[in-house]
Design an enzyme around this catalytic site. Structure first.
Site, short mmCIF file in Angstrom:
data_model
loop_
_atom_site.label_atom_id
_atom_site.label_comp_id
_atom_site.label_asym_id
_atom_site.label_seq_id
_atom_site.Cartn_x
_atom_site.Cartn_y
_atom_site.Cartn_z
CG ASP A 30 -1.90 1.16 1.18
OD1 ASP A 30 -2.67 1.23 0.19
OD2 ASP A 30 -1.92 1.99 2.10
CD GLU A 84 -2.00 6.07 2.95
OE1 GLU A 84 -2.65 6.88 2.27
OE2 GLU A 84 -2.48 5.04 3.44
CD GLU A 128 -10.07 15.65 -1.39
OE1 GLU A 128 -10.94 14.79 -1.63
OE2 GLU A 128 -9.77 16.56 -2.20
CG HIS A 150 -2.28 10.34 4.10
ND1 HIS A 150 -1.68 11.46 4.62
CD2 HIS A 150 -2.26 10.50 2.75
CE1 HIS A 150 -1.29 12.27 3.63
NE2 HIS A 150 -1.65 11.71 2.49
CG HIS A 156 -6.56 5.38 4.62
ND1 HIS A 156 -6.85 4.38 3.72
CD2 HIS A 156 -7.73 5.99 4.89
CE1 HIS A 156 -8.14 4.39 3.45
NE2 HIS A 156 -8.70 5.37 4.15
CG ASP A 169 -4.52 1.05 5.03
OD1 ASP A 169 -4.94 0.95 6.20
OD2 ASP A 169 -4.82 1.99 4.28
#
Length: 249
Positions: A7, A9, A52, A57, A158, A163
């Site tokens: 994963d 970010e 945003e 995260h 997140h 994750d």
């Protein structure tokens, strides 16, 4: 089979707009077993993180200001992921960012050139898999955790490694269960060898959970014998006899 559940970010949603990776997490599985080997790295994206994205995260510009840039960690990351099957939820998003980072890197270096990811790794998209298995239903990672009873209670924001751990549990549940249910090197408090807090996902303790073997009732055993007799009469032989090594007539 070696798999890396991964994963990322990022600073925003589209690398074509110049957005970059700020965190990478990966969990290694070999033959569906957690090996205890992980990859986790925060990255200075050399640009601002959108408000945003921070809301999703929680990673701020200040948090990654002193982290290495992608070029500093690229070779180590590539060695970790190269040749593996990458298990990613909504894979086009993450793979798109990886390829974007490798393209930027390759412009400023000679050999070896890194990427594209799909030319060196098999890619398994668990979102595509979930949509095929559960058409018309919500198939976000949170929805899949609920559907497959995977504990994601610590997932307030997140995080790439968190994750990845949760997705690994979900993936194994989606594909028939796990053959070894604890990470190598993880103690009873849920900490890895490096002392990093794990996701809190619940994994069964096979040692303290004895296998329960249900014995057939007399009626079930008689029905079984009758069915075998029917097979012998119609086919002339019954494979059960050879498998069981005993005559059930």
């Amino acid at each position: 089979m070696r798999q890396i559940v991964m994963d990322t970010e990022t600073t925003g949603i589209d690398p074509r707009e110049g957005h970059r990776i700020i965190e990478i997490g990966g969990i290694e599985l070999v033959n569906r077993r957690f090996t205890g080997r992980t990859y986790h790295q925060y990255i200075n994206p050399e640009r601002e993180i959108e408000a945003e994205a921070i809301g999703i995260h929680g990673i701020t510009n200040e948090r990654v200001a002193d982290e290495p840039v992608f070029a500093k960690i690229a070779d180590e990351l590539w060695e970790f992921m190269r040749g593996a099957q990458l298990v990613i939820h909504n894979a086009p998003f993450d793979v798109g960012f990886f390829d974007h980072e490798f393209r930027l890197l390759n412009k400023g270096r000679g050999e070896p050139q890194l990427g594209p990811v799909a030319e060196h790794c098999d890619i398994l998209d668990t979102l595509t898999m979930a949509r095929r298995m559960h058409p018309g239903q919500r198939n976000s990672l949170d929805a899949l955790c609920k559907r497959y009873a995977v504990d994601n209670g610590q997932r307030v924001l997140h995080g790439a490694l968190l994750d990845s751990e949760i997705l690994a549990d979900v993936y194994l549940a989606m594909t028939g269960g796990q053959t070894a249910l604890s990470l190598a090197g993880q103690d009873d408090t849920g900490s890895s060898q490096g002392g990093e807090t794990r996701s809190g996902a619940q994994r069964l303790d096979r040692a303290s959970t004895p296998l329960v073997v249900a014995q057939p009732t007399q009626a079930e055993w008689e029905a079984h014998r009758a069915r075998l007799d029917q097979i012998r009469e119609s086919a002339g032989q019954c494979h059960w006899d050879a498998l069981s090594g005993e005559d059930t007539r």
